[in-house]
Design an enzyme around this catalytic site. Structure first.
Site, PDB file in Angstrom:
ATOM      1  N   GLU A  66       0.813  -1.220   0.000  1.00 31.38           N
ATOM      2  CA  GLU A  66       0.000   0.000   0.000  1.00 31.38           C
ATOM      3  C   GLU A  66       0.845   1.269   0.000  1.00 31.38           C
ATOM      4  O   GLU A  66       0.729   2.113   0.904  1.00 31.38           O
ATOM      5  CB  GLU A  66      -0.954  -0.009   1.205  1.00 31.38           C
ATOM      6  CG  GLU A  66      -1.928  -1.180   1.177  1.00 31.38           C
ATOM      7  CD  GLU A  66      -2.880  -1.183   2.367  1.00 31.38           C
ATOM      8  OE1 GLU A  66      -2.740  -0.299   3.241  1.00 31.38           O
ATOM      9  OE2 GLU A  66      -3.750  -2.059   2.429  1.00 31.38           O
ATOM     10  N   GLU A 113      -5.155  -8.373   0.434  1.00 27.26           N
ATOM     11  CA  GLU A 113      -5.772  -8.000   1.715  1.00 27.26           C
ATOM     12  C   GLU A 113      -7.240  -7.697   1.477  1.00 27.26           C
ATOM     13  O   GLU A 113      -7.583  -6.963   0.551  1.00 27.26           O
ATOM     14  CB  GLU A 113      -5.119  -6.758   2.347  1.00 27.26           C
ATOM     15  CG  GLU A 113      -3.793  -7.005   3.012  1.00 27.26           C
ATOM     16  CD  GLU A 113      -3.265  -5.748   3.706  1.00 27.26           C
ATOM     17  OE1 GLU A 113      -4.094  -4.891   4.102  1.00 27.26           O
ATOM     18  OE2 GLU A 113      -2.043  -5.626   3.842  1.00 27.26           O
ATOM     19  N   GLU A 127     -53.235 -16.653  11.521  1.00 30.20           N
ATOM     20  CA  GLU A 127     -52.049 -16.216  12.253  1.00 30.20           C
ATOM     21  C   GLU A 127     -52.360 -15.739  13.666  1.00 30.20           C
ATOM     22  O   GLU A 127     -52.167 -14.558  14.004  1.00 30.20           O
ATOM     23  CB  GLU A 127     -51.325 -15.110  11.470  1.00 30.20           C
ATOM     24  CG  GLU A 127     -50.839 -15.565  10.104  1.00 30.20           C
ATOM     25  CD  GLU A 127     -50.021 -14.498   9.376  1.00 30.20           C
ATOM     26  OE1 GLU A 127     -49.943 -13.366   9.883  1.00 30.20           O
ATOM     27  OE2 GLU A 127     -49.468 -14.805   8.310  1.00 30.20           O
ATOM     28  N   GLU A 148     -50.456 -18.842   2.835  1.00 33.58           N
ATOM     29  CA  GLU A 148     -49.873 -17.556   2.444  1.00 33.58           C
ATOM     30  C   GLU A 148     -48.384 -17.761   2.209  1.00 33.58           C
ATOM     31  O   GLU A 148     -47.694 -18.426   2.996  1.00 33.58           O
ATOM     32  CB  GLU A 148     -50.044 -16.480   3.520  1.00 33.58           C
ATOM     33  CG  GLU A 148     -51.429 -15.864   3.596  1.00 33.58           C
ATOM     34  CD  GLU A 148     -51.489 -14.751   4.648  1.00 33.58           C
ATOM     35  OE1 GLU A 148     -50.435 -14.117   4.887  1.00 33.58           O
ATOM     36  OE2 GLU A 148     -52.569 -14.520   5.211  1.00 33.58           O
TER      37      GLU A 148
END
Length: 1926
Positions: A1063, A1271, A1536, A1747
């Protein structure tokens, strides 16, 4: 005496040579041998000056094992000095060719026998080799029909392998023994004929193929059998036709009346005359006064040589004696008297035979301590196995997982019998952490892993014909993973953990358990034996017999030492024998494995050696402990005589029997004898033994045995009261075992040795254990090297800490520490782990490590490439990347891709020197700029930390190599510390210690098959060089080149991948621009450019140095690692933003890449911007330096590959910054930001899509260059081991890299994760963690512990990417005939007409008209206006071709006040008209009675919290049944109920919005909902079913839950709780037993009590209610949308909510595609899994999915590819559930028919297959593409296989236009084009047709390819297809 024998041999030679034509052996043969175990023992451990008995008969033959005893050369030389010419060597067919044939020889055995033969030849002794003496190979191939051929094959092998060393061959030495070994059904005569044929074939082969070797061949015959053999033509070959000389086995009684001439008269009948050799001479009753050796031999010669029969030589063992007064002096001689060898005097001498124990004890009794404890520097034999062990109940946990039944140890734990009330329920959690355990083994470099199989995990009840699939799968995964890591599995069938069900029947005291065990073993052999080749039947049965049934200290806790203990042992022995014989008969021929037993024993030393009774007691102790089991198996099939006599004596002394030792029948003895292929031995400590002080009649182990146990206070104590450190005891025990039991015939596997440390000790620095292993293993080495004991393995106990029975978790035996306080049970290596690895690597104890040979170039590095000189463009040609990707939808962008990387892909991890090494000033290292910086106050490091110690890698090399091996990485990228090698930065100061460290690291990597990738400079410049100006000093280029040159020269023979700079962009900016990094130069406008200029030139110089001086010899590659963030234009359609994004790429990546990879010069974008801004700043020249043409040419192409570091992305737009002060950042003229939706990390937000785009940009900008990602990783502030965010990061980033490789053709060659472990993260110090391994910086040892991300990364490496799991592969097929296809809606969501025609208010009317309850303040007063649009809705349904329609009825539309006081006929009439319209359209109604919309009038009196509502609901249901039941045949009571209770009365998100009683109200509501459902069901069942014939049930909703960490049992349990609290809350009472599930009841009760309540907050059903509720269903209605990742979360006890009771938190996987709803991620796999859960949990009820669907947000989205993907994936998973899993799925319903009011999100979330245009007053229903897709599935009843040709169902009928108002033509983005919806629709159809054709073609092609080759290799780089990932 020598003169005497010289005269004798001279005379004998004159007899033997007359007429001899055997020229090569013209001397008289005097033969000794063979080697026996007793002979070796007597030579090695002389007792006084006694002579050894050399008669070979009756002795155990020496089985060749390496190394050869060290004293053999001296012994052989002494024989040769005594006129011995030949030595007998007996080969072992079974040892050389274990399988019987030459296809798979034992290389170690071949080498061993060659060494033995070479030792004889070196001593000038001629080997006389016998091919077969005894013990045929254990192979079914040795049948009578092929025996002769196999023997001939074996003989050929031996002639070839040893013929150059052997002159005399004998095929058989004992025909009678060989006859007995052959299959018994044949007669003796036929078996003898077989042997004759085998001999004849061997004889002919030798003379046809190996005559050039000049040897002779014969067979040993009994002298008395000559006449018999000559009579039969079939056997005469043995005596005259197929022999080169006659070899005789001769016994002679000196006192016999029969003379020698009579005895040998038949020799004269053989024609032609043959030469005779006396192979074995046995003398009996020959007193010294009768004959001298000479006269005896002369009489033999006279008898044999009569009529010209020639004598070649004799066996002289009868006259040979050796004496040895010390190990260093062996003397052999031929006696001039027979006195020493007469049977009479020998018997007198041995009238009191010395036992094996006494002999072994006397060997060592007088050994000086210094000699005893002397450390042997030597190695173990080649092929020696090193390993570690565990036991199932010690480590597995998962005590009830996968249907496992309880074992006796589970019961023991539940009775709280273990210390600390510990249980083995979770233990070390190995059931879920098998992959982590194998990683630990790799780290150790273990070669064998001894583990046990849990009987009750395979057969929960101990018996049965149906093993647990989950249990079998667990062991399959473990075994396969071991083999994949090249680790040999050693499987133990029984390690003390009897199924409790069998114990309830009497356990090992019940004879039937033997049958059960044999059945269980037989199954294991069948299931695993194709991969497991080492089996242990029982592990330490003495412990179970003694402690389990004797003292009761172990499970099952029975205290009966006199009876039960012996009964148990008796049955264990019988079970073992039967199991061995079963394997031998049924599995050995195919599997070729070995079956043994592991026995434990202490060594016993007499307390008072001078007391014979103590000596006898010590021997008795061993027979009671070891011989109890070893003697029946390895000696004679019965208990030791000592043991039987002792028990008999004790019983006779007492008024009643003290002990009952069962007896074996003769048949059982035969079954037991020899029933083991090896003896496994466990040993931990030694004992001092004395005779019991008094004869007690109270039964106990010691009193029955008549001994008393003691320890020497000087012996070091361990944390265990029964283990003292006595290393020398193991050597003595091994010698005893070898002589008493194995006798050289059966190998010994040392299968258990170790010691514990206590909880209070240093849990990681186990120095005492290090010493223990060092000393004990060295004693084992002595036993092998100095005592010739055949030990084949050393297996340490234990791999890791575990549940240690009565001691619980207080005794830690593990090489790895397990933190039992953490739910993830992390494992951390102790020092002892590194010691064992060191011993394994050296195969013993060497002062120096063995120099490893250079490995092949395993990384398959690319060849050197040159850069192209393409001109720059602004923006660059790489702008096509933005054009290609920037307009992708989020769904397209993020959709996960499955595939693998190239076969030679390089997986690795990275680190850097300063960040991990520490030792900042150790061993002569010079300071670096980072040392100087971190030692300067106020430096800006967050936690004021330094890298002085860091991870201490300089001193922890073993730890680093351990974790690297565990990870399975192929490469390790690390950097060299310049100042560690050159302390002053120049080659005038080379630090040898630093060089040695890197040499050891590199060698260690290569020895571990890990490829080193070395960075020369990772920011840590020597401070001495900084003091002269650092990189601003031009001389640094030369100095860096000098440093690099030295590294190439020193390490380059092994390092093939070099990186010059890491780098450099960041280094030049942070160190010289912003000044935040050392050397802290703050010069942002000039210095970064100057430094980069120098760095580029320095890099080029080093590259050329390598290229010109080293490349040809070292063949490596060299580059530099560049860093970049992806730049995404804020507005991709705005050219200035695209140019800004490109400019950012050029200013960061191109700054270095453009000169090196392209033109030798900077990018034009940089030159232009910096030059212009410099001019505007009134500077004479640009601040960006320029290269000369010569420099450009020198720089261009100075990299062989492209190395990239990348972590994040930025959104970029153009900006005009201030001109002054000058700055590199401002020169770029752009602004950066991050999208707040991107996941946060400790430093930058994660934007994985940038990885793919960045790789594509590099490809476009720099060509098809090989790329290595050197990296990539993520920093987190939380140090926890459960780093799920890091897993998500790697998963998404690597997947984008995979897309770039597979889809875009990027030449990606490798990926390196940053970082191997937590380290010093520069200015963040130790506050940010990047490591796959956690490092404890508070601990001086800096222990490394794997995070869960480490396991994930290993999985990626193992799979070489992310292949599609087989269970996720798309399947073709159709659902069963009659399958129901439906779509659904709900009244409140679509009807509107909220006050029309007398409808009453519902709770949602009230809720939506309350502020801040609904998103965007939406209301459903009109919604889709379905109340007025029945015909439009029916048309929409017809578009879908569905057979059914599920809708709900508004309670308040029928009964405005909720009661039957008034029925609203207008409302009822709406539903009648709707149902009639449906039936007219041939669509069957599925009616939901209640879908969240309770009448407000009922809520005003308490709603579902008021128990009267049960009756109200029943009355409402009665109205529906009466008025609609004749037309409706499918009823759903409640939709539900979980949502009603949890969100309506818990969180308050749903109406009625109650949230202030979250710990009680939801449970009360749920209680009433269940009872209301039951009442409605009974009403229908009792009153209406008979007449109406319908079905009725309830719809349950549930997510599926996966454990966040599948290897964490707590997370697994949390996932189960999640589903039980959601789906099981209502399903369990109705579908199982009328009551709540135990998980809920236990959780809520315990938390209620902990909060101080007297009872559970969960209401209870009465027994009558349970009966009424249970079974109230006709089908299982099920709604499902998504999956979550669940993990355990402990809420405060004072917190009373459903969530807190559940104790679960949940997250979602970042790689799962999202939707318009925050809670809904697309996870099709979860659909199949939860359908299977319903099947298993509720006995496979008929299921209707009522559903399932997905939402989006935003515009109309007519081309809804996302929804198509969802439906296709989910419905396909349903198909798999039906076809493959046999789930009784009857129907599927998609949610929803059309966009509607989605509760608290209003109209924002759109689930509809039809778009509803709310801006149009007519509210038209416009079909989306998903509607057409779903219709095709309905018409096809699934997914027809395209390979079978076009299916009629795919021929779509003409579309029916829905009734709607005109809509404007909208534009649709389709494949990057803006099209009208009609054109897009047409294009989609075309694309769909092409896709079908493509799928058909692909299927056909796949079939053809699969047929032609099952092993087709993966696509090469050139074959990759650039197709879309969707």
């Amino acid at each position: 005496m020598e003169l005497f024998w010289s005269i004798v041999f001279t005379v004998l030679l004159s007899f033997s040579c007359r007429g001899s034509d055997w020229e090569s052996d013209s001397n008289f043969i005097s033969a000794a041998g063979p080697l026996t175990t007793d002979l070796l023992l007597s030579l090695q451990y002389p007792q006084g000056n006694q002579t050894s008995d050399f008669a070979a008969g009756g002795k155990d033959l020496y089985v060749c094992s390496q190394p050869l005893p060290a004293f053999l050369p001296e012994y052989f030389s002494s024989l040769r000095a005594s006129e011995i010419t030949h030595y007998k060597v007996f080969l072992s067919w079974a040892q050389l060719l274990p399988a019987g044939h030459s296809g798979d020889p034992d290389g170690n055995a071949v080498r061993c026998y060659r060494q033995l033969l070479e030792a004889l030849r070196a001593a000038q002794l001629q080997p006389m080799v016998v091919l077969h003496h005894q013990h045929l190979p254990a192979s079914s191939a040795l049948r009578s029909a092929v025996f002769a051929d196999l023997f001939a094959e074996y003989a050929t092998f031996a002639f070839h392998a040893f013929g150059d060393l052997v002159g005399v061959w004998l095929t058989f030495s004992d025909l009678e023994a060989a006859i007995r070994e052959l299959p018994q059904p044949e007669s003796r005569a036929s078996r003898l004929q077989l042997l004759t044929e085998a001999h004849r074939k061997a004889y002919e082969i030798y003379h046809q193929k190996y005559a050039a070797q000049g040897g002779k061949v014969s067979v040993v015959l009994q002298a008395e059998e000559i006449s018999e053999l000559l009579l039969e033509s079939s056997t005469s070959a043995l005596a005259k036709d197929s022999i080169d000389f006659l070899s005789l086995d001769l016994s002679y009684e000196c006192q016999s009346e029969m003379s020698l001439p009579e005895k040998l008269s038949k020799l004269q009948t053989i024609e032609p005359k043959v030469k005779v050799f006396i192979f074995t001479l046995r003398l009996q009753d020959c007193p010294s006064s009768r004959k001298s050796p000479a006269s005896l031999l002369f009489s033999f010669i006279e008898a044999i040589n009569k009529d010209q029969v020639l004598t070649l030589g004799f066996d002289v063992n009868a006259f040979l004696n050796c004496s040895s007064t010390s190990k260093k002096s062996i003397s052999c001689f031929l006696t001039d008297s027979l006195a020493l060898q007469t049977d009479h005097e020998r018997a007198a001498r041995n009238s009191a035979p010395v036992s094996t124990y006494q002999r072994v004890w006397e060997m060592f009794a007088h050994q000086p301590r210094a000699e005893r404890d002397a450390f042997l520097q030597d190695t173990f034999p080649q092929g020696f196995l090193w390993g570690v062990s565990t036991g199932a109940f010690n480590v597995e946990g998962g005590w009830a997982e996968g249907g496992r039944g309880p074992s006796v140890w589970d019961q023991f734990g539940h009775l709280k019998a273990a210390q600390g009330q510990a249980t083995p329920e979770v233990a070390s959690d190995s059931y879920y952490k098998w992959a982590s355990d194998v990683a630990l083994l790799r780290g150790l470099r273990a070669q064998v892993y001894k583990f046990s199989i849990s009987w009750s995990r395979i057969f929960p009840m101990g018996r049965g014909s149906s093993p647990s699939p989950q249990g079998v799968a667990y062991y399959n995964k473990l075994i396969d993973s071991l083999l994949d890591s090249h680790i040999e599995p050693m499987a133990t069938l029984f390690h003390w953990d009897l199924p409790q069900a069998l114990q309830d029947e009497g356990g090992w005291q019940n004879e039937s358990v033997v049958d059960a065990f044999v059945d269980y073993a037989a199954f294991c052999f069948s299931a695993f034996g194709n991969r497991v080749k080492l089996w242990v039947t029982f592990h330490e049965p003495w412990v179970m017999s003694y402690a389990g049934y004797g003292t009761g200290q172990h499970a099952p806790g029975i205290s009966d030492p006199g009876i039960a203990s012996f009964q148990v042992a008796h049955l264990v022995l019988k079970a073992h024998a039967r199991t061995w014989h079963h394997y031998n008969s049924h599995h050995r021929p195919q599997q070729q494995g070995r079956v043994g037993i592991v026995l434990n024993s202490d060594w016993a030393e007499p307390l008072s050696p001078e007391r014979p009774e103590d000596l006898a007691a010590s021997e008795r102790f061993l027979h009671f402990m070891l011989g109890w089991f070893a003697h029946p198996i390895f000696v004679d099939g019965d208990y030791p005589a000592t043991m039987k006599a002792q028990i008999q004596q004790r019983n006779e002394q007492c008024p009643s029997p003290v002990a009952q030792l069962p007896e074996f029948t003769d048949t059982e003895k035969q079954l037991l004898k020899g029933s083991a292929d090896f003896l496994g031995l466990s040993h931990y400590t030694s004992r001092l033994i004395s005779k019991a002080p008094e004869d007690s009649c109270i039964p106990s182990y010691d009193t029955i045995g008549g001994f008393s146990q003691h320890t020497d206070p000087a012996w070091p104590q361990t944390s265990s009261p029964w283990i003292r450190v006595v290393p020398w005891g193991i050597r003595r025990l091994l010698q005893f075992v070898s002589l008493e039991y194995t006798k050289g015939k059966v190998p010994i596997y040392l299968a258990g040795n170790g010691m514990p440390i206590g909880e209070s000790e240093n849990l990681l620095s186990d120095s005492l254990r290090v010493d223990y292993f060092n000393q004990y293993i060295n004693e084992v080495l002595k036993a092998i090297k100095e005592d010739s004991v055949d030990v084949r393995s050393y297996i340490a106990r234990s791999l890791m800490d575990g549940f240690e029975g009565p001691a619980g978790y207080s005794q830690r035996f593990g090489l790895y520490h397990v933190n039992f306080n953490e739910s993830s049970k992390p494992r951390t290596p102790r020092k002892s782990a590194f010691l064992l690895t060191s011993i394994i690597e050296k195969n013993g104890f060497l002062t120096k490590a063995v120099k490893q040979p250079l490995p092949p170039n395993s990384a398959h590095l690319p060849s050197k490439t040159r850069a192209s000189a393409l001109p720059s463009e602004v923006p660059s040609k790489a702008k096509v990347v933005w054009e290609k990707f920037s307009n992708q939808t989020k769904f397209e962008r993020d959709l996960f891709y499955h595939g693998t990387f190239r076969d030679d892909f390089l997986w690795g991890v990275s680190s850097s020197a300063y960040q991990i090494e520490g030792a900042w000033d150790a061993d002569g290292k010079g300071p670096s700029i980072w040392d100087n910086f971190t030692h300067t106050p106020g430096n800006g490091v967050t936690d004021n930390s330094t890298g002085d110690i860091a991870c201490d890698s300089y001193n922890q090399l073993d730890a680093d190599l351990n974790v690297l091996r565990a990870l399975k990485v192929k490469a390790y990228r690390f950097s060299l510390s310049w100042s560690r090698i050159f302390p002053t930065g120049t080659n005038s100061s080379i630090n040898s210690h630093g060089v040695d460290y890197y040499n050891r690291l590199i060698d260690g990597l290569l020895a571990s098959d890990i490829f080193p990738m070395v960075t020369l400079f990772h920011w840590d410049l020597p401070q001495a060089l900084q003091d002269i100006g650092g990189w601003e000093n031009p001389s640094l280029i030369d100095l860096f080149d000098s440093y690099a040159d030295y590294c190439f020269q020193t390490f380059g023979d092994r390092v093939k991948f070099w990186i010059t700079f890491n780098e450099p962009t960041y280094y030049s900016w942070w160190s010289y621009g912003s000044g935040t990094f050392p050397p802290n130069v703050n010069d942002p406008g000039w210095a970064p450019y100057r430094i980069s200029h120098a760095l580029i030139k320095a890099h080029a110089r080093v590259y050329h140095t390598y290229d010109e001086k080293y490349r040809q010899s070292q063949n490596g590659v060299i580059s530099l690692s560049l860093v970049a963030q992806w730049a995404e234009p804020k507005s991709p359609d705005v050219l200035r933003d695209v140019e800004a994004a490109d400019r950012k790429m050029q200013f960061t990546l191109g700054w270095y890449a453009h000169p090196i990879f392209k033109t030798g010069d900077y990018p034009d974008a940089m030159k232009w911007k910096v030059g212009n801004r410099s001019e505007l700043q009134h500077l004479a020249t640009s601040r960006l330096p320029s290269f000369t043409e010569e420099e450009k040419s020198y720089i261009r192409g100075t990299a062989d590959v492209f190395c990239l570091n990348t972590y994040s992305s930025k959104i970029v737009q153009h900006k005009t910054p201030a001109l002054n002060p000058p700055s590199y950042e401002d020169d770029q003229e752009l602004a950066e930001e991050e999208d707040t939706s991107w996941p946060t990390t400790a430093m930058n937000r994660a934007a994985s899509f940038g990885m793919r785009r960045l790789l594509n940009w590099i490809k476009e900008e720099y060509g098809d260059i090989p790329i290595y990602i050197t990296e990539n990783g993520v920093g987190l502030t939380n140090p926890r081991l459960e780093d799920i965010d890091r897993i998500f990061y790697y998963k998404t980033y690597i997947n984008e890299a995979l897309k770039a490789y597979r889809l875009d053709g990027v030449n990606l060659r490798g990926y390196f994760a940053w970082s191997l472990m937590d380290n010093f993260e520069w200015l963040q110090g130790y506050t940010i963690k990047f490591g796959l391994y956690h490092v404890d910086f508070e601990n001086v040892n800096r222990p490394r512990t794997a995070r869960i991300s480490a396991s994930y990364y290993t999985e990626l490496i193992t799979n070489n990417g992310m292949p599609l799991p087989s269970e996720d592969e798309f399947v073709y097929g159709q659902f069963p005939e009659g399958f129901v296809w439906s779509t659904s809606t709900a009244a409140f969501q679509i009807e509107g007409a909220w006050r029309a025609d007398g409808k009453g208010l519902g709770i949602w009317d009230t809720f939506t008209h309350t502020r801040l309850k609904i998103e965007n303040d939406d209301i459903a007063d009109v919604a889709c206006d379905s109340y007025h649009k029945i015909s439009e809705d029916v048309v929409a349904l017809q578009n879908l071709a569905v057979t059914h329609y599920r809708f709900s009825i508004s309670w308040s539309r029928i009964l405005p006040d909720g009661t039957t006081n008034y029925i609203n006929e207008a409302g009822l009439n709406y539903y009648v008209r709707l149902i009639d319209a449906l039936l007219a359209a041939n669509i069957k109604p599925q009616v939901t009675m209640y879908h969240f919309d309770l009448p407000q009038a009922l809520q005003d009196v308490g709603g579902w919290e008021n128990e009267t509502i049960v009756q109200r609901f029943k009355e409402y249901a009665d109205v529906l049944f009466q008025r609609l039941g004749d037309k409706v045949k499918f009823w759903i009571t409640l939709n539900e109920p979980f949502v009603v209770a949890y969100h309506g009365y818990g969180t308050g998100l749903y109406a009625p919005g109650i949230y202030f009683r979250p710990g009680t109200a939801p449970y009360i509501v749920g209680h009433n909902l269940i009872k209301a459902h039951a009442e409605a069901w009974h009403l229908y069942n009792d009153v209406y079913r008979a007449s109406q014939g319908g079905v009725i049930s309830i719809t349950i909703s549930s997510d599926w839950a996966e454990p966040r960490d599948p290897s964490n049992q707590e997370d697994v349990e949390a996932a189960k709780r999640y589903v039980q609290f959601m789906g099981g809350w209502f399903a369990h009472p109705i579908f199982k037993n009328g009551d709540y599930n135990e998980v809920m009841k236990t959780q809520i009760r315990e938390r209620s009590l902990a909060a101080g309540l007297n009872e559970s907050r969960l209401p209870e059903f009465t027994e009558s209610e349970k009966r009424r509720i249970n079974g109230t269903y006709d089908f299982f209605g099920f709604n499902h949308y998504t999956t979550v990742l669940a993990y355990n979360f402990n809420y405060p006890s004072i917190m009373s909510t459903v969530d807190a009771d559940r104790g679960v938190a949940s997250i979602v996987d970042r790689s799962w595609p999202g939707s318009g709803s925050y809670w809904l991620k697309m996870t099709p796999f979860g659909f199949r899994r939860i359908l299977n859960w319903i099947k298993e949990e509720y006995n496979n009820p008929p299921i209707y999915v009522t559903e399932n669907g997905v939402s989006h947000r935003g515009d109309s989205y007519l081309n809804d590819t996302t929804r198509i993907y969802y439906l296709r994936s989910y419905i396909n998973e349903a198909l798999k559930a039906v076809q493959q899993d046999k789930v009784d799925l009857r129907g599927y319903t998609v949610w929803t028919l059309m966009d509607n009011f989605e509760w608290y999100t209003g109209f924002s979330d759109k689930f509809g297959l039809h778009f509803v245009n709310y801006s149009d007053p007519s509210l038209p229903r416009i079909p989306r593409e998903s509607a057409k897709f779903y219709a095709s599935i309905v018409r096809c009843n699934g997914f027809p296989d395209p390979a079978e040709g076009p299916h009629p169902c795919l021929l779509q009928p003409e579309d029916t236009d829905p009734t709607m108002s005109p809509v404007s033509q909208e534009e649709v983005q389709f494949l990057g084009l803006s099209l009208g919806s009609t054109e897009a629709e047409t294009a989609l159809y075309v694309l769909f047709s092409l896709m079908l054709l493509g799928v058909c073609g692909l299927a056909f092609l796949s079939y053809a390819l699969c047929k032609s080759s099952k092993q087709r290799k993966k696509l090469s780089q050139q074959e990759l297809s650039p197709v879309s990932s969707f």
